[in-house]
Motif scaffolding. Structure first.
Motif, PDB file in Angstrom:
ATOM      1  N   UNK A  55       4.888   9.955   6.606  1.00 18.55           N
ATOM      2  CA  UNK A  55       5.363   9.920   7.993  1.00 18.55           C
ATOM      3  C   UNK A  55       4.369   9.239   8.923  1.00 18.55           C
ATOM      4  N   UNK A  56       3.101   9.510   8.724  1.00 22.21           N
ATOM      5  CA  UNK A  56       2.082   8.968   9.626  1.00 22.21           C
ATOM      6  C   UNK A  56       1.350   7.772   9.018  1.00 22.21           C
ATOM      7  N   UNK A  57       1.987   7.140   8.033  1.00 23.81           N
ATOM      8  CA  UNK A  57       1.388   5.967   7.408  1.00 23.81           C
ATOM      9  C   UNK A  57       1.210   4.861   8.451  1.00 23.81           C
ATOM     10  N   UNK A  58      -0.010   4.323   8.515  1.00 25.52           N
ATOM     11  CA  UNK A  58      -0.353   3.270   9.467  1.00 25.52           C
ATOM     12  C   UNK A  58      -0.144   3.720  10.927  1.00 25.52           C
ATOM     13  N   UNK A  85       0.836  -1.201   0.000  1.00 26.66           N
ATOM     14  CA  UNK A  85       0.000   0.000   0.000  1.00 26.66           C
ATOM     15  C   UNK A  85       0.870   1.250   0.000  1.00 26.66           C
ATOM     16  N   UNK A  86       1.922   1.204   0.798  1.00 27.90           N
ATOM     17  CA  UNK A  86       2.849   2.336   0.873  1.00 27.90           C
ATOM     18  C   UNK A  86       3.467   2.598  -0.497  1.00 27.90           C
ATOM     19  N   UNK A  87       3.838   1.521  -1.170  1.00 26.29           N
ATOM     20  CA  UNK A  87       4.416   1.640  -2.512  1.00 26.29           C
ATOM     21  C   UNK A  87       3.385   2.220  -3.481  1.00 26.29           C
ATOM     22  N   UNK A  88       2.150   1.726  -3.391  1.00 33.28           N
ATOM     23  CA  UNK A  88       1.091   2.179  -4.297  1.00 33.28           C
ATOM     24  C   UNK A  88       0.721   3.639  -4.050  1.00 33.28           C
ATOM     25  N   UNK A  89       0.592   4.001  -2.777  1.00 34.55           N
ATOM     26  CA  UNK A  89       0.136   5.347  -2.434  1.00 34.55           C
ATOM     27  C   UNK A  89       1.237   6.386  -2.569  1.00 34.55           C
ATOM     28  N   UNK A  90       2.416   6.022  -2.113  1.00 28.45           N
ATOM     29  CA  UNK A  90       3.493   7.004  -2.085  1.00 28.45           C
ATOM     30  C   UNK A  90       4.590   6.711  -3.102  1.00 28.45           C
ATOM     31  N   UNK A  91       4.480   5.562  -3.750  1.00 28.37           N
ATOM     32  CA  UNK A  91       5.454   5.154  -4.752  1.00 28.37           C
ATOM     33  C   UNK A  91       6.874   5.119  -4.179  1.00 28.37           C
ATOM     34  N   UNK A  92       6.972   4.645  -2.936  1.00 26.06           N
ATOM     35  CA  UNK A  92       8.290   4.459  -2.328  1.00 26.06           C
ATOM     36  C   UNK A  92       8.277   3.152  -1.539  1.00 26.06           C
ATOM     37  N   UNK A  93       9.429   2.550  -1.444  1.00 26.62           N
ATOM     38  CA  UNK A  93       9.586   1.437  -0.511  1.00 26.62           C
ATOM     39  C   UNK A  93      10.998   1.472   0.039  1.00 26.62           C
ATOM     40  N   UNK A 100      14.734   3.642   5.722  1.00 26.49           N
ATOM     41  CA  UNK A 100      14.419   4.938   6.312  1.00 26.49           C
ATOM     42  C   UNK A 100      14.145   4.795   7.803  1.00 26.49           C
ATOM     43  N   UNK A 101      13.529   3.683   8.197  1.00 30.73           N
ATOM     44  CA  UNK A 101      13.286   3.447   9.620  1.00 30.73           C
ATOM     45  C   UNK A 101      14.604   3.365  10.385  1.00 30.73           C
ATOM     46  N   UNK A 102      15.617   2.782   9.771  1.00 32.74           N
ATOM     47  CA  UNK A 102      16.926   2.705  10.427  1.00 32.74           C
ATOM     48  C   UNK A 102      17.569   4.087  10.533  1.00 32.74           C
ATOM     49  N   UNK A 103      17.291   4.953   9.583  1.00 29.87           N
ATOM     50  CA  UNK A 103      17.770   6.337   9.684  1.00 29.87           C
ATOM     51  C   UNK A 103      17.169   6.989  10.930  1.00 29.87           C
ATOM     52  N   UNK A 104      15.862   6.825  11.102  1.00 33.94           N
ATOM     53  CA  UNK A 104      15.229   7.427  12.280  1.00 33.94           C
ATOM     54  C   UNK A 104      15.738   6.776  13.563  1.00 33.94           C
ATOM     55  N   UNK A 105      16.055   5.487  13.511  1.00 29.63           N
ATOM     56  CA  UNK A 105      16.625   4.807  14.681  1.00 29.63           C
ATOM     57  C   UNK A 105      17.965   5.425  15.062  1.00 29.63           C
ATOM     58  N   UNK A 106      18.803   5.690  14.061  1.00 36.97           N
ATOM     59  CA  UNK A 106      20.103   6.306  14.339  1.00 36.97           C
ATOM     60  C   UNK A 106      19.932   7.678  14.975  1.00 36.97           C
ATOM     61  N   UNK A 151      13.720  15.497  12.506  1.00 34.85           N
ATOM     62  CA  UNK A 151      14.526  16.093  11.439  1.00 34.85           C
ATOM     63  C   UNK A 151      14.577  15.212  10.201  1.00 34.85           C
ATOM     64  N   UNK A 152      14.403  13.908  10.382  1.00 33.76           N
ATOM     65  CA  UNK A 152      14.486  12.981   9.251  1.00 33.76           C
ATOM     66  C   UNK A 152      13.381  13.225   8.226  1.00 33.76           C
ATOM     67  N   UNK A 153      12.324  13.915   8.631  1.00 30.13           N
ATOM     68  CA  UNK A 153      11.186  14.153   7.741  1.00 30.13           C
ATOM     69  C   UNK A 153      11.178  15.567   7.167  1.00 30.13           C
ATOM     70  N   UNK A 154      12.230  16.328   7.439  1.00 31.80           N
ATOM     71  CA  UNK A 154      12.302  17.685   6.918  1.00 31.80           C
ATOM     72  C   UNK A 154      12.919  17.671   5.518  1.00 31.80           C
ATOM     73  N   UNK A 155      12.175  18.110   4.485  1.00 30.94           N
ATOM     74  CA  UNK A 155      12.649  18.013   3.096  1.00 30.94           C
ATOM     75  C   UNK A 155      14.029  18.622   2.858  1.00 30.94           C
ATOM     76  N   UNK A 156      14.254  19.827   3.365  1.00 23.93           N
ATOM     77  CA  UNK A 156      15.546  20.488   3.125  1.00 23.93           C
ATOM     78  C   UNK A 156      16.686  19.679   3.718  1.00 23.93           C
ATOM     79  N   UNK A 157      16.448  19.093   4.878  1.00 20.80           N
ATOM     80  CA  UNK A 157      17.504  18.307   5.523  1.00 20.80           C
ATOM     81  C   UNK A 157      17.763  17.028   4.727  1.00 20.80           C
ATOM     82  N   UNK A 158      16.715  16.336   4.296  1.00 21.68           N
ATOM     83  CA  UNK A 158      16.891  15.119   3.498  1.00 21.68           C
ATOM     84  C   UNK A 158      17.670  15.416   2.216  1.00 21.68           C
ATOM     85  N   UNK A 159      17.375  16.531   1.588  1.00 21.15           N
ATOM     86  CA  UNK A 159      18.062  16.903   0.350  1.00 21.15           C
ATOM     87  C   UNK A 159      19.559  17.073   0.557  1.00 21.15           C
TER      88      UNK A 159
END
Length: 672
Positions: free
Chosen positions: A536-539, A340-348, A458-464, A504-512
């Motif tokens: 970010x708030x998926x599920x 669903x995440x892939x379908x809705x957001x086109x990311x995995x 990405x979850x491991x990024x937030x874990x770090x 911070x992991x969800x801030x576009x400028x920082x990710x870029x």
């Protein structure tokens, strides 16, 4: 021959001489240092001078520093680089330390002096940190049985020893049960749906075991992607059932009876000390203060989250139905959620991994910390490590030494699962000298290979980022007393900096600024970054309800004063209002619930959600002022530097200007 652990370390910054320590050094060193500290305590207790703050409370606060350091080294190694020998030693050392701690808090002469200082000292002569130390020292003794009769003190000592021993055994059983299972797959066709990078990881695991084909284990870097991508539903079911049975089957690694024994022991301890149950005993020393407050908090969140959780599950069911599945099971959730995440957001996760090499993420994290808090991370190769994969940094502030940081990122056989921050040496100030902390961040990220660096989900990024929030609490510490330094704060306050940093992991400028493909150097497309922030708030409803279930289970165990019968039945009773999938009689969460039976979260698991209220509120405040606002960052740095030296709510008010509300969390999680 002199024991290396009982003398000053002849190393840079007094760091631990890991490469010269042997397991056989620990027991004699800890035994000797217990004797040394006992003498220190006896000197305080028998001081002929009238008891006052300096010769009693402060003297006690500075006692036993060497013992604390060596104990920290031992238990940290037992988590990050354990062996059969270290585990055997832990069974001997834990009761020794528990007995020693009990003897201090039950020393009648010492308590008489503490009681006198607590009763007669004019608080206006003490600063805030001194007042906090006085109150915390007095409460520690009261809560450890200082007012009990001699017979009751002996009973409490035996209970504490037994709790320490059984808690340790719980963790060892879980580690052994996790390592015991593996799924050997010879036919690649069985791995249909699994991305090539994950298949390569499974193949590498097989090689380390001397096997052909592929191996999936119950370690999270292996288990989680398998559950997300395996098209073979039967294989997903097998893995989920194996994971749900960990330490919950008859045999040498069965944790069920340990749970019964630990809950009874904790209950006995609380009742002996004058509390109705263990939760009441624990929560007296938390921001929440009482079980009623925690349960009201969890129930309020449950009411708000439940409709969103069922909405999430309905989405899963709709997609599963298209595949001919009539009854969705727990082993279907991650698989269909990812689709669903892939379908809705086109990311995995797998398409994001190439853009998230560990070294790039770490560099961006270091840059962010430098921008916000002025810390620099200088690699050091002259400092000893306990494993060749460990990296050491000298942390500097304005060019001066601030802390030592160890990073340990990849799974090993002797390393427990999960991620954590810990310290080898505390920060404190004594005789005008500021002793700086030695901090460690430990994770279990996919190992690099000769061809591919360690790539994170990405979850491991937030874990770090989460664990570095804890590390900041330690590295920025600037208090007088070690017991009030760094992460030595109220348990439901300790997750604020860690969960704050995840934002911070969800801030576009920082990710870029750091998400570039490890091979091509291409930036992560802006539309993908937008999808990450949108997802970010998926599920979130499902995840929130799941966390609330853990919190309710924790509270159920620790408000229960009788021997528990069937562990699975008890678990279901406590979590029934949060279950959204069918329950299977041979699956059990409790036997793997190391947070409350092996870690320090007993009656405290709710604190993750409690801290989310704080972090959502704090980050909203940051954003309102500007994420790079120096004044706001400076106030947050001050909050972290004060550790447990002041009341946490007061520290938060000083940072933001008022108390936190649940509004920011509801807005972030559910758009309300």
């Amino acid at each position: 021959m002199e024991n290396i652990l009982t003398k000053a370390f002849d190393t840079p910054f007094g760091t631990t001489p890991f490469e010269r320590i042997t397991p056989e050094d620990f027991l004699p060193a800890i035994t000797q240092l217990i004797s040394v500290t006992t003498a220190e305590i006896e000197k305080i207790a028998t001081n002929p001078k009238t008891a006052n703050y300096e010769n009693t409370i402060e003297a006690l606060a500075y006692s036993g520093k060497e013992l604390n350091t060596v104990s920290s080294i031992f238990f940290n190694l037992n988590s990050a680089e354990t062996t059969d020998r270290l585990q055997d030693l832990a069974q001997q050392i834990s009761p020794l330390l528990t007995e020693f701690s009990s003897k201090i808090t039950q020393n009648e002469q010492l308590f008489a002096r503490i009681y006198r200082v607590h009763k007669l000292t004019d608080r206006s002569t003490l600063d805030k940190e001194q007042q906090m130390l006085l109150e915390e020292t007095y409460k520690e003794f009261i809560r450890s049985g200082a007012k009990l009769s001699s017979e009751q003190k002996k009973e409490l000592e035996l209970i504490n020893k037994d709790i320490a021993k059984k808690s340790l055994q719980f963790g060892q059983n879980l580690l052994a049960a996790t390592n015991q299972y593996f799924k050997h797959i010879k036919d690649e066709e069985e791995l249909k749906g699994v991305p090539e990078g994950i298949k390569f990881q499974f193949a590498e695991e097989a090689k380390t075991r001397g096997l052909d084909g592929y191996v999936i284990t119950l370690d999270y870097p292996s288990y989680l992607p398998a559950m997300m991508y395996l098209e073979d539903r039967n294989l997903r079911m097998e893995l989920a059932l194996a994971n749900g049975r960990k330490a919950a089957q008859p045999g040498m690694y069965d944790n069920r009876n340990l749970i019964r024994e630990l809950t009874v022991l904790r209950s006995k301890k609380a009742i002996l000390l004058g509390y109705r149950n263990y939760a009441e005993y624990v929560l007296e020393e938390r921001m929440a203060k009482s079980p009623a407050t925690v349960e009201n908090f969890l129930h309020e969140l449950r009411e708000k989250a439940t409709p969103f959780a069922y909405r999430d599950v309905e989405e899963i069911q709709r997609m599963a139905k298209a595949d001919g599945i009539k009854q969705v099971e727990t082993w279907d959730h991650s698989y269909y959620a990812e689709k669903i995440k892939k379908e809705r957001f086109d990311i995995n996760d797998e398409e994001l991994r190439p853009y998230l090499p560990l070294k790039s993420v770490e560099k961006a994290l270091f840059t962010l910390i430098n921008t916000l808090f002025g810390l620099e991370f200088i690699p050091r190769t002259d400092i000893e490590v306990y494993h060749k994969e460990v990296q050491v940094y000298e942390v500097r502030e304005q060019g001066s030494y601030k802390a030592i940081l160890y990073t340990d990122y990849h799974p090993r056989k002797g390393k427990r699962a999960g991620a954590w921050m810990t310290s080898y040496q505390n920060q404190y100030i004594e005789n005008g000298e500021n002793h700086r902390p030695h901090i460690s961040v430990v994770c279990n990220f996919t190992k690099p290979t000769a061809q591919v660096p360690s790539l994170l989900t990405f979850q491991e990024v937030t874990t770090l980022f989460h664990e570095f929030g804890h590390a900041l609490h330690g590295m920025l510490a600037n208090t007088r007393y070690p017991s009030l330094s760094g992460t030595n704060v109220k348990w439901d306050f300790v997750e604020l900096p860690s969960q704050f940093m995840e934002n911070f992991c969800y801030e576009p400028d920082f990710l870029q600024s750091f998400a570039f493909h490890y091979r091509t150097g291409e930036p992560l497309p802006l539309e993908k970054i937008s999808k990450i922030t949108q997802s970010k708030n998926f599920m979130e409803g499902y995840q929130t309800l799941r966390q609330i279930g853990f919190g309710l289970l924790d509270m159920g165990y620790h408000q229960h004063n009788e021997t528990i019968g069937d562990i699975r039945e008890f678990e279901l009773l406590q979590t029934a209002s949060t279950q959204v999938y069918p329950i299977h009689s041979d699956m059990c969460t409790s036997t793997s619930f190391s947070h409350i039976f092996h870690g320090g979260y007993a009656s405290g698991y709710y604190s993750y959600k409690w801290a989310e209220v704080l972090d959502a509120d704090a980050f909203d405040h940051f954003k309102s002022q500007g994420l790079d606002d120096n004044s706001t960052a400076k106030k947050f740095k001050t909050l972290l530097s004060k550790g447990g030296s002041e009341d946490p709510m007061q520290l938060y008010i000083e940072f933001k200007g008022d108390e936190p509300t649940i509004d920011s969390l509801m807005k972030r999680a559910f758009g309300q």
